[in-house]
Design an enzyme around this catalytic site. Structure first.
Site, short mmCIF file in Angstrom:
data_model
loop_
_atom_site.label_atom_id
_atom_site.label_comp_id
_atom_site.label_asym_id
_atom_site.label_seq_id
_atom_site.Cartn_x
_atom_site.Cartn_y
_atom_site.Cartn_z
N GLU A 1 -13.54 4.32 -0.79
CA GLU A 1 -12.26 4.93 -1.20
C GLU A 1 -12.44 6.25 -1.95
O GLU A 1 -11.74 7.22 -1.67
CB GLU A 1 -11.45 3.98 -2.09
CG GLU A 1 -10.76 2.84 -1.35
CD GLU A 1 -11.65 1.64 -1.15
OE1 GLU A 1 -12.80 1.63 -1.67
OE2 GLU A 1 -11.21 0.68 -0.48
N HIS B 1 -5.39 -7.74 -6.94
CA HIS B 1 -4.73 -7.28 -5.72
C HIS B 1 -3.22 -7.19 -5.87
O HIS B 1 -2.51 -7.15 -4.88
CB HIS B 1 -5.06 -8.21 -4.54
CG HIS B 1 -6.43 -8.04 -3.99
ND1 HIS B 1 -7.55 -8.32 -4.71
CD2 HIS B 1 -6.86 -7.59 -2.78
CE1 HIS B 1 -8.62 -8.08 -3.96
NE2 HIS B 1 -8.22 -7.62 -2.79
#
Lengths: 335, 454
Positions: B189, B258
């Site tokens: 990322e 998450h």
């Protein structure tokens, strides 16, 4: 420990000589950086320049040698020690110095400062204050080159310190995977701020940092502008021909501290003096110019005077130019 | 003992799917691991395997049946020697077990599926035709349309190409635009966010997908330091036309790492535009605007909304960034919300209307720049305001709205501004605790009744 830390000798590649014109232009370009940085140091001391100011003195042959090898339209991106890169790529000394003093005539209209300057015209993409960020960003410039098939190569400069950041390796992986046209120039000046390479790096041969990604690399005498030019030609050719990235470890040395506020207690005066007297990049060219009869002392004096004049002008401009208008606080936030 | 085969869930948010085909017939012997059937949702296709030996004695749901609810019995396997034709007690397996709530006050989970807001027709010219689309389809269409329009637009991220998107948002893009413009990355990322920013400086218009915004925390340096600040730091020379997009906030039962809502974080950063739509039409129109915008746009999506259907105008349209809308008119109080928060807000408004409390619901749609004018205009009418969001309470978007109302519309307020937010805790995994951690429709109703003193 001794084995782990043993510094590898610089490979003498027997650098290809420069033409007379190149020797002269390299001398002038390096001298301009040297004098500019000395002036910046003075002006910092006088309080005209604020914040951080990282000088490039000692490392001039790296950017100047690469400039000799690159093509029009190739891009530069670097970290916070960026003044030399901007001058080498042809940015105006007045605009750079005025940015250092935070004036409206600066490249970023006074809003960027020493570490944050750009020139779209000269394809200089900063000037980044976050160590290692320029490696991913430069890889993106290379991605755009490949996407547009424009034949250009991005050059991402970073130090031995930045070479330990994680995103460097994320970028290496993608660059080799997608064969992106980029040359990674690791300017190994031996110290990441105050931490020597041997205290920070498990693999001190930075040319090997791309080995696990199959990226070729080589160590270059970054104090010899001829060696830099020659290696850069090889690296740029490799990248331009679609073979992917290439790593150049430039073995170099910064004479000054990390920034103006660095007392440099982590190394001896003798070490610095030895580099200055035996490996100075400018003195090497100067000696060749004289020995080979390319220039006379008088010629060099004239260059010196011309360079001092440019630098003095930039200092005058940067001290007399007004600060940005207060309304500038609220401009350039979004387009 | 005969075994029932149940419709399986393919993801934490799946509620139903299509039974596309049977690979075994009644009377076939099956053993553990044999593929019995294929099922699909809008996200994925998967095989249902036998988990026991025996004979397929009955098929309860025919091939091709749509909208089969999770946990519905779809077939029966009779064990060796058992009468394959013997009926099986039709006791559906207990739906995802619901143990007694830990706290007596635990409110019921909000019914957040299927409450589609009516399209705000006046936003579109009279005579506009609408189609029903999911948020997922709307997003995909927006990207595809912009990629057809502009060759410099490309999509990059994890699993966006060959896998067709981890949440199937990029479905079909690889097939239409090829692998030079739809690019699978390594799991990296920080690196690909920086690469995207650099590519935008090189003249391209990247759409950077984060599989979820939770993972963008590894990349937030580039979103803020490289993308948001460069226009300013360059004195206006540079520009970073890039979209960072992906699901944000809580999905379902995926735990603390998450489930974070980053709306307040990104919306505090000058140099960014931040969008968090609710309806499919807004998703599409705002995505198209985001791709065309010369600035970095953080586009916060929601996994639970992906599968929800709304009315979307046919043909070309965009929705301007920075413009809130009145999603439901009313005079008694104002509810300000955005993204999935709108599902609580609209449901609460409906319940309150039954009690003759008529609230105006404002959908912010964009969080930066924040359209306070629309909020203030409504509060000038109602004198009361409740904010609704799933994010944490401290320094929330609601905190900003409340502060701005106090300083810019104090004289119009007849009650304190109340915030309904997620609770000030990391998201728990246990089903009952997760429900407690999120806002509820009842909390919104209670807040509105408190500010209206009714």
């Amino acid at each position: 420990m001794a084995g782990r830390q043993a510094a590898k000798a610089i490979v003498e590649t027997g650098p290809k000589p420069l033409s007379n014109e190149q020797e002269l232009s390299a001398y002038r370009a390096m001298l301009l950086i040297r004098r500019f940085e000395e002036k910046a140091g003075q002006m910092y001391g006088m309080g005209f320049i604020g914040g951080f100011c990282h000088l490039y003195i000692g490392q001039e042959a790296v950017v100047v040698g690469i400039k000799l090898a690159m093509e029009e339209g190739d891009q530069f991106i670097t970290g916070y020690r960026d003044h030399g890169h901007m001058l080498a790529i042809g940015m105006d000394a007045n605009g750079v110095m005025a940015e250092l003093t935070g004036r409206r005539g600066g490249y970023s209209r006074g809003k960027g400062g020493s570490m944050h300057m750009f020139s779209v015209e000269k394809q200089f993409f900063g000037g980044h204050g976050i160590v290692g960020a320029q490696v991913s960003l430069g890889t993106g410039l290379a991605f755009a080159n490949r996407y547009k098939k424009n034949g250009k190569v991005a050059l991402a400069f970073f130090g031995d310190g930045a070479a330990n950041q994680g995103q460097v390796y994320e970028s290496f992986n993608m660059a080799e995977l997608w064969r992106l046209p980029i040359v990674y120039v690791i300017e190994n000046n031996k110290y990441a701020m105050g931490t020597s390479v041997s205290r920070s790096s498990a693999q001190t041969d930075f040319s090997k940092r791309g080995v696990s990604f199959n990226i070729p690399g080589e160590q270059v005498d970054g104090m010899d502008v001829r060696a830099v030019r020659e290696a850069a030609e090889r690296a740029l050719k490799h990248a331009r021909e679609g073979n992917g990235p290439y790593i150049l470890e430039m073995s170099t040395y910064r004479y000054r501290g990390h920034s103006m506020s660095d007392p440099a207690k982590y190394r001896s005066k003798e070490e610095v003096q030895k580099m200055r007297s035996e490996h100075d990049p400018i003195e090497q060219v100067r000696a060749r110019l004289l020995a080979n009869g390319i220039a006379t002392e008088a010629d060099l004096k004239a260059i010196d005077a011309e360079v001092r004049d440019i630098v003095q002008q930039s200092a005058d401009f940067a001290t007399n130019d007004p600060e940005p208008d207060a309304s500038e606080l609220w401009t350039d936030i979004v387009k | 003992m005969a075994t029932q085969i149940l419709m399986p869930a393919l993801s934490p948010t799946m509620e139903e799917g299509k039974l596309s085909k049977w690979l075994k017939s009644v009377g076939d012997k099956v053993k553990s691991g044999d593929v019995l059937a294929e099922i699909e949702t809008d996200k994925a296709t998967m095989e249902v395997e036998a988990i026991d030996e025996g004979t397929l004695s009955a098929i309860l749901v025919a091939a091709g049946t749509e909208n089969v609810k999770v946990n519905t019995p779809i077939a029966v396997i009779a064990a060796e020697g058992e009468d394959a034709s013997a009926p099986v007690a039709a006791t559906p397996a207990p739906a995802a077990s619901a143990p007694a709530p830990a706290a007596a006050s635990a409110p019921a989970a909000p019914a957040i599926i299927g409450v589609a807001a009516e399209p705000v027709e006046e936003e579109y010219p009279a005579g506009t035709e609408f189609v029903t689309q999911t948020v997922r389809e709307a997003l995909r269409d927006a990207m595809a349309e912009e990629m057809r329009r502009d060759d410099s637009v490309f999509v990059i991220g994890e699993e966006v190409a060959e896998y067709q998107g981890a949440y199937k948002i990029t479905q079909g893009l690889l097939q239409e635009f090829g692998d030079a413009r739809v690019i699978d990355t390594p799991i990296t990322e920080h690196g690909f966010a920086g690469l995207g920013v650099g590519a935008s400086w090189g003249g391209l218009r990247p759409i950077v997908e984060f599989m979820t915004f939770n993972f963008a925390m590894q990349a937030i340096d580039h979103i803020i330091n490289s993308a948001a600040k460069t226009l300013y730091m360059s004195g206006g020379q540079m520009g970073t036309p890039i979209v960072f997009r992906g699901p944000n906030g809580a999905a379902a039962r995926v735990g603390a790492q998450h489930s974070q809502d980053y709306s307040a974080w990104y919306s505090s950063v000058p140099g960014l535009k931040v969008v968090m739509p609710h309806t499919a039409a807004d998703y599409k129109g705002l995505m198209k605007s985001a791709i065309r915008d010369p600035n970095p746009v953080v586009f916060l999506e929601n996994e639970i909304l992906y599968g929800q259907s709304f009315q979307v105008p046919k043909g070309e349209f965009t929705v301007p960034i920075g413009k809130a809308k009145v999603a439901r008119p009313g005079n008694d109080a104002t509810i300000v919300s955005f993204g999935i928060g709108m599902t609580y807000a609209l449901k609460a408004a409906e319940e309150l209307a039954k009690k003759h409390i008529f609230v105006e619901v404002i959908d912010l749609r964009t969080l930066r720049p924040l359209d306070m004018a629309t909020v203030i205009k409504s509060v000038q009418k109602t004198g009361r305001c409740v904010t609704v969001e799933e994010g944490w309470p401290q320094n929330s978007v609601g905190s900003e709205i409340a502060a701005r109302l106090v300083s810019e519309a104090f004289d119009y307020l007849d009650a304190p501004v109340l915030k309904v937010t997620g609770k000030d805790v990391p998201m728990p995994y246990a089903a009952n605790l997760e429900k407690l951690a999120l806002p509820t429709v009842q909390e919104v109703i209670d807040a509105v009744r408190a500010v209206t003193y009714r």
